[in-house]
Design a protein around this motif. Structure first.
Motif, PDB file in Angstrom:
ATOM      1  N   ASP A   1     101.849  57.389  92.239  1.00  0.00           N
ATOM      2  CA  ASP A   1     101.666  58.631  92.980  1.00  0.00           C
ATOM      3  C   ASP A   1     101.639  59.799  92.000  1.00  0.00           C
ATOM      4  O   ASP A   1     101.543  59.605  90.782  1.00  0.00           O
ATOM      5  N   PHE A   2     101.717  61.018  92.526  1.00  0.00           N
ATOM      6  CA  PHE A   2     101.594  62.215  91.704  1.00  0.00           C
ATOM      7  C   PHE A   2     102.766  63.159  91.967  1.00  0.00           C
ATOM      8  O   PHE A   2     102.623  64.379  91.889  1.00  0.00           O
ATOM      9  N   GLY A   3     103.927  62.575  92.269  1.00  0.00           N
ATOM     10  CA  GLY A   3     105.109  63.354  92.601  1.00  0.00           C
ATOM     11  C   GLY A   3     105.855  63.856  91.382  1.00  0.00           C
ATOM     12  O   GLY A   3     107.072  63.643  91.251  1.00  0.00           O
ATOM     13  N   THR A   4     105.169  64.532  90.492  1.00  0.00           N
ATOM     14  CA  THR A   4     105.759  65.103  89.277  1.00  0.00           C
ATOM     15  C   THR A   4     105.494  66.604  89.261  1.00  0.00           C
ATOM     16  O   THR A   4     104.679  67.122  90.025  1.00  0.00           O
ATOM     17  N   ALA A   5     106.163  67.308  88.364  1.00  0.00           N
ATOM     18  CA  ALA A   5     106.049  68.772  88.331  1.00  0.00           C
ATOM     19  C   ALA A   5     104.610  69.222  88.087  1.00  0.00           C
ATOM     20  O   ALA A   5     104.148  70.207  88.672  1.00  0.00           O
ATOM     21  N   ASP A   6     103.889  68.512  87.225  1.00  0.00           N
ATOM     22  CA  ASP A   6     102.502  68.903  86.935  1.00  0.00           C
ATOM     23  C   ASP A   6     101.486  68.012  87.645  1.00  0.00           C
ATOM     24  O   ASP A   6     100.301  68.071  87.359  1.00  0.00           O
ATOM     25  N   HIS A   7     101.963  67.187  88.579  1.00  0.00           N
ATOM     26  CA  HIS A   7     101.096  66.278  89.354  1.00  0.00           C
ATOM     27  C   HIS A   7     100.357  65.272  88.469  1.00  0.00           C
ATOM     28  O   HIS A   7      99.244  64.870  88.785  1.00  0.00           O
ATOM     29  N   SER A   8     101.001  64.846  87.388  1.00  0.00           N
ATOM     30  CA  SER A   8     100.435  63.746  86.615  1.00  0.00           C
ATOM     31  C   SER A   8     100.925  62.422  87.201  1.00  0.00           C
ATOM     32  O   SER A   8     101.963  62.359  87.862  1.00  0.00           O
ATOM     33  N   MET A   9     100.174  61.375  86.960  1.00  0.00           N
ATOM     34  CA  MET A   9     100.415  60.107  87.643  1.00  0.00           C
ATOM     35  C   MET A   9     101.756  59.488  87.267  1.00  0.00           C
ATOM     36  O   MET A   9     102.115  59.410  86.095  1.00  0.00           O
ATOM     37  N   ARG A  10     102.455  59.025  88.290  1.00  0.00           N
ATOM     38  CA  ARG A  10     103.786  58.442  88.133  1.00  0.00           C
ATOM     39  C   ARG A  10     103.790  57.022  88.684  1.00  0.00           C
ATOM     40  O   ARG A  10     103.159  56.732  89.699  1.00  0.00           O
ATOM     41  N   LEU A  11     104.521  56.160  88.010  1.00  0.00           N
ATOM     42  CA  LEU A  11     104.708  54.792  88.507  1.00  0.00           C
ATOM     43  C   LEU A  11     105.750  54.816  89.612  1.00  0.00           C
ATOM     44  O   LEU A  11     106.915  55.128  89.380  1.00  0.00           O
ATOM     45  N   ARG A  12     105.316  54.482  90.817  1.00  0.00           N
ATOM     46  CA  ARG A  12     106.196  54.551  91.984  1.00  0.00           C
ATOM     47  C   ARG A  12     106.904  53.231  92.246  1.00  0.00           C
ATOM     48  O   ARG A  12     108.089  53.196  92.592  1.00  0.00           O
ATOM     49  N   SER A  13     106.197  52.130  92.097  1.00  0.00           N
ATOM     50  CA  SER A  13     106.806  50.800  92.245  1.00  0.00           C
ATOM     51  C   SER A  13     105.912  49.778  91.576  1.00  0.00           C
ATOM     52  O   SER A  13     104.709  50.000  91.383  1.00  0.00           O
ATOM     53  N   VAL A  14     106.505  48.662  91.197  1.00  0.00           N
ATOM     54  CA  VAL A  14     105.739  47.533  90.664  1.00  0.00           C
ATOM     55  C   VAL A  14     105.798  46.413  91.687  1.00  0.00           C
ATOM     56  O   VAL A  14     106.811  46.212  92.366  1.00  0.00           O
ATOM     57  N   HIS A  15     104.702  45.680  91.814  1.00  0.00           N
ATOM     58  CA  HIS A  15     104.704  44.574  92.761  1.00  0.00           C
ATOM     59  C   HIS A  15     105.626  43.463  92.257  1.00  0.00           C
ATOM     60  O   HIS A  15     105.805  43.296  91.033  1.00  0.00           O
ATOM     61  N   PRO A  16     106.237  42.714  93.149  1.00  0.00           N
ATOM     62  CA  PRO A  16     107.141  41.642  92.727  1.00  0.00           C
ATOM     63  C   PRO A  16     106.483  40.716  91.706  1.00  0.00           C
ATOM     64  O   PRO A  16     105.355  40.267  91.889  1.00  0.00           O
ATOM     65  N   GLY A  17     107.216  40.468  90.598  1.00  0.00           N
ATOM     66  CA  GLY A  17     106.705  39.615  89.534  1.00  0.00           C
ATOM     67  C   GLY A  17     105.961  40.350  88.448  1.00  0.00           C
ATOM     68  O   GLY A  17     105.580  39.748  87.429  1.00  0.00           O
ATOM     69  N   VAL A  18     105.734  41.657  88.617  1.00  0.00           N
ATOM     70  CA  VAL A  18     105.037  42.474  87.623  1.00  0.00           C
ATOM     71  C   VAL A  18     106.055  43.357  86.914  1.00  0.00           C
ATOM     72  O   VAL A  18     106.951  43.919  87.548  1.00  0.00           O
ATOM     73  N   SER A  19     105.928  43.510  85.619  1.00  0.00           N
ATOM     74  CA  SER A  19     106.861  44.339  84.856  1.00  0.00           C
ATOM     75  C   SER A  19     106.275  45.728  84.619  1.00  0.00           C
ATOM     76  O   SER A  19     105.062  45.939  84.673  1.00  0.00           O
ATOM     77  N   VAL A  20     107.155  46.669  84.329  1.00  0.00           N
ATOM     78  CA  VAL A  20     106.727  48.030  84.004  1.00  0.00           C
ATOM     79  C   VAL A  20     105.838  48.022  82.771  1.00  0.00           C
ATOM     80  O   VAL A  20     104.832  48.738  82.700  1.00  0.00           O
ATOM     81  N   SER A  21     106.186  47.210  81.784  1.00  0.00           N
ATOM     82  CA  SER A  21     105.382  47.159  80.557  1.00  0.00           C
ATOM     83  C   SER A  21     103.971  46.641  80.815  1.00  0.00           C
ATOM     84  O   SER A  21     103.010  47.080  80.168  1.00  0.00           O
TER      85      SER A  21
END
Length: 234
Positions: free
Chosen positions: A169-189
């Motif tokens: 989503d874009f819920g940041t101060a400057d509306h840059s893209m943010r990781l909101r959730s990862v699907h089960p089995g997927v890592s942030v990296s």
């Protein structure tokens, strides 16, 4: 598919316009469960009743533009390219004057993104889609909308981006893209490596929620008994 449905959770009495199989299944799931007042059309002239109960209303194509101009629509589109501020490209790859590939053209993306909420569905999350700078802007993102001023951009909202790996989503101060959730089995990296620019990553990134038993039954028995959703992600 449940993540796509969640895009419409906060919507009431507006027209959902999903483009593509999984967004369409998500919109129908939302209408059948937590957003029963959501309006769905057949893309031509009729409003579809929940539970495949036939037609519940008349919506000629000309009336869609009235809803668009009033901000009473939420469309989920695809994207050939997306940048960190939600600028979308579905027109061409490469230089506009001499592109390497010609795509759909801008279609309704400019009007969609300036007039009402927009979300995106990306079935294959990769650096080819999530780019530092799109080759051509079709749907406008937050940086360009800000440049138009508050009056012109009052209906602009890029709500979420759903991919085969994550929800963003874009819920940041400057509306840059943010990781909101990862699907089960997927890592942030994994998500970071598949993105062509640095994402805003919170200290804690939750898993995207699984569908509940009732939702699973709806999906498997009524909405998509043939399992077409699996083919899109194959």
């Amino acid at each position: 598919m449940v993540a796509c449905a969640e895009a419409w959770r906060s919507d009431r009495d507006i027209l959902a316009s999903p483009m593509g199989l999984i967004p369409a299944l998500g919109a129908r799931l939302a209408q059948r469960t937590f957003t029963p007042s959501l309006l769905l059309s057949d893309g031509e002239a009729y409003l579809l009743a929940p539970a495949d109960a036939g037609i519940e209303g008349w919506l000629p194509y000309r009336s869609v533009f009235t809803m668009v101009a009033a901000g009473r629509r939420h469309v989920m589109m695809g994207a050939a390219q997306l940048d960190r501020y939600g600028n979308q490209n579905i027109s061409c790859i490469g230089d506009w004057a001499r592109p390497r590939a010609q795509l759909l053209g801008v279609r309704g993306a400019p009007g969609n993104t300036i007039n009402h909420p927009v979300s995106y569905w990306v079935p294959r999350h990769s650096p080819r889609v999530f780019v530092e700078r799109v080759d051509m802007v079709s749907g406008i993102g937050y940086d360009r909308a800000a440049g138009l001023g508050p009056q012109a951009a009052r209906f602009h909202q890029v709500r979420i981006v759903v991919t085969n790996l994550a929800v963003l989503d874009f819920g940041t101060a400057d509306h840059s893209m943010r990781l909101r959730s990862v699907h089960p089995g997927v890592s942030v990296s994994e998500v970071s490596a598949a993105t062509g620019f640095p994402l805003v990553i919170p200290a804690r990134v939750p898993d995207t929620r699984w569908p509940g038993p009732e939702e699973l039954a709806l999906i498997r028995d009524e909405l998509d008994p043939a399992g077409r959703r699996d083919q899109e992600l194959a």
